[in-house]
Write a protein that holds these residues in place. Sequence first.
Motif, PDB file in Angstrom:
ATOM      1  N   ARG A  52      -5.810   3.833  -0.277  1.00 38.77           N
ATOM      2  CA  ARG A  52      -5.027   5.046  -0.029  1.00 38.77           C
ATOM      3  C   ARG A  52      -5.378   5.635   1.341  1.00 38.77           C
ATOM      4  NH1 ARG A  52      -2.175   7.355  -3.607  1.00 38.77           N
ATOM      5  NH2 ARG A  52      -3.351   6.541  -5.362  1.00 38.77           N
ATOM      6  N   ALA A  65      -3.867   3.479   4.125  1.00 33.89           N
ATOM      7  CA  ALA A  65      -2.423   3.697   4.248  1.00 33.89           C
ATOM      8  C   ALA A  65      -2.133   5.032   4.933  1.00 33.89           C
ATOM      9  CB  ALA A  65      -1.760   3.643   2.877  1.00 33.89           C
ATOM     10  N   GLN A  66      -2.843   6.070   4.544  1.00 35.91           N
ATOM     11  CA  GLN A  66      -2.609   7.394   5.125  1.00 35.91           C
ATOM     12  C   GLN A  66      -2.997   7.440   6.595  1.00 35.91           C
ATOM     13  OE1 GLN A  66      -4.731   9.880   2.370  1.00 35.91           O
ATOM     14  NE2 GLN A  66      -2.924  10.217   1.112  1.00 35.91           N
ATOM     15  N   THR A  76       7.727   8.356   2.068  1.00 37.01           N
ATOM     16  CA  THR A  76       6.627   8.072   2.998  1.00 37.01           C
ATOM     17  C   THR A  76       6.698   8.992   4.203  1.00 37.01           C
ATOM     18  OG1 THR A  76       6.553   5.772   2.327  1.00 37.01           O
ATOM     19  CG2 THR A  76       5.568   6.304   4.448  1.00 37.01           C
ATOM     20  N   ASP A  78      -9.269   4.132  -3.613  1.00 36.76           N
ATOM     21  CA  ASP A  78      -9.409   5.234  -2.653  1.00 36.76           C
ATOM     22  C   ASP A  78      -9.403   4.705  -1.227  1.00 36.76           C
ATOM     23  OD1 ASP A  78      -9.520   7.083  -4.708  1.00 36.76           O
ATOM     24  OD2 ASP A  78     -11.711   7.201  -4.720  1.00 36.76           O
ATOM     25  N   ASP A 119       1.394   4.704  -8.245  1.00 35.90           N
ATOM     26  CA  ASP A 119       0.311   3.771  -8.537  1.00 35.90           C
ATOM     27  C   ASP A 119       0.519   3.099  -9.891  1.00 35.90           C
ATOM     28  OD1 ASP A 119      -2.028   2.423  -7.994  1.00 35.90           O
ATOM     29  OD2 ASP A 119      -3.340   4.085  -8.527  1.00 35.90           O
ATOM     30  N   ILE A 174      -3.965   1.078  -6.519  1.00 35.79           N
ATOM     31  CA  ILE A 174      -4.542   1.313  -5.203  1.00 35.79           C
ATOM     32  C   ILE A 174      -5.911   1.977  -5.359  1.00 35.79           C
ATOM     33  CG2 ILE A 174      -3.448   3.572  -4.868  1.00 35.79           C
ATOM     34  CD1 ILE A 174      -2.998   2.671  -1.899  1.00 35.79           C
ATOM     35  N   SER A 186       0.881   3.964  -2.947  1.00 31.54           N
ATOM     36  CA  SER A 186       0.494   5.332  -2.590  1.00 31.54           C
ATOM     37  C   SER A 186       1.456   6.332  -3.213  1.00 31.54           C
ATOM     38  CB  SER A 186       0.499   5.519  -1.074  1.00 31.54           C
ATOM     39  OG  SER A 186      -0.506   4.772  -0.473  1.00 31.54           O
ATOM     40  N   GLN A 187       2.697   5.924  -3.354  1.00 33.29           N
ATOM     41  CA  GLN A 187       3.707   6.807  -3.919  1.00 33.29           C
ATOM     42  C   GLN A 187       3.764   6.736  -5.438  1.00 33.29           C
ATOM     43  OE1 GLN A 187       7.067   5.398  -1.781  1.00 33.29           O
ATOM     44  NE2 GLN A 187       6.363   6.306   0.118  1.00 33.29           N
ATOM     45  N   TRP A 225       3.810  11.890   4.822  1.00 29.64           N
ATOM     46  CA  TRP A 225       2.783  11.641   5.832  1.00 29.64           C
ATOM     47  C   TRP A 225       3.078  12.193   7.209  1.00 29.64           C
ATOM     48  CZ3 TRP A 225       2.291   6.189   3.511  1.00 29.64           C
ATOM     49  CH2 TRP A 225       1.369   6.237   2.469  1.00 29.64           C
ATOM     50  N   LEU A 241       0.829  -1.208   0.000  1.00 31.71           N
ATOM     51  CA  LEU A 241       0.000   0.000   0.000  1.00 31.71           C
ATOM     52  C   LEU A 241       0.864   1.259   0.000  1.00 31.71           C
ATOM     53  CD1 LEU A 241      -2.944  -0.823   2.433  1.00 31.71           C
ATOM     54  CD2 LEU A 241      -2.987  -0.705  -0.068  1.00 31.71           C
TER      55      LEU A 241
END
Length: 172
Positions: A108, A111-112, A166, A105, A56, A103, A53-54, A170, A49
Amino acid sequence: MPNITKQKNAASKLIEFNMVRHIAEDATRLGHSDYDDNQPLFKGQGKILLALSQEDGLSQKELADRLNLTAQSTAEFVGKLVKKGFVTKEKSQQDKRVVIIKITDSGRENAQTATAEIPDYIKSLTDEELDQLSALFTKINANLYEQIKATNPTWFSKFHKTVTDTVRDWFL
């Protein structure tokens, strides 16, 4: 030159921390009805994930290479993520033999949320202690990155970018 006894004490505290942290995470997950799905983000499925996320739309092979996972593990993790609705699989338009992983929605968001969560043991520290801890981990991580780079420069490049992107995206 640092005192060897102090180095051993610090190393034992780090080992203890890792063990206690894992036990605490396991105990917390055991209390959830979705125990099997509630795994730490930086293991297995979570790594996938994070990578998606970084960037796709990667193939399973690209994911395996970037994350230093076996093809079999990657396929297993992707299958579980598909069942959870966190990723989708589709055939590549250029090469029908290649499966592209994207990924969703929901993936994502998962993961966030998981990476932005600050552990309770960090919340217990004062600002001064947080500054000290951050400085120490910066130094330790720099040394570990150098060890990885000396051992395997190719893997270092992939790994370092994934981790630093990452953290930057984040937490900062």
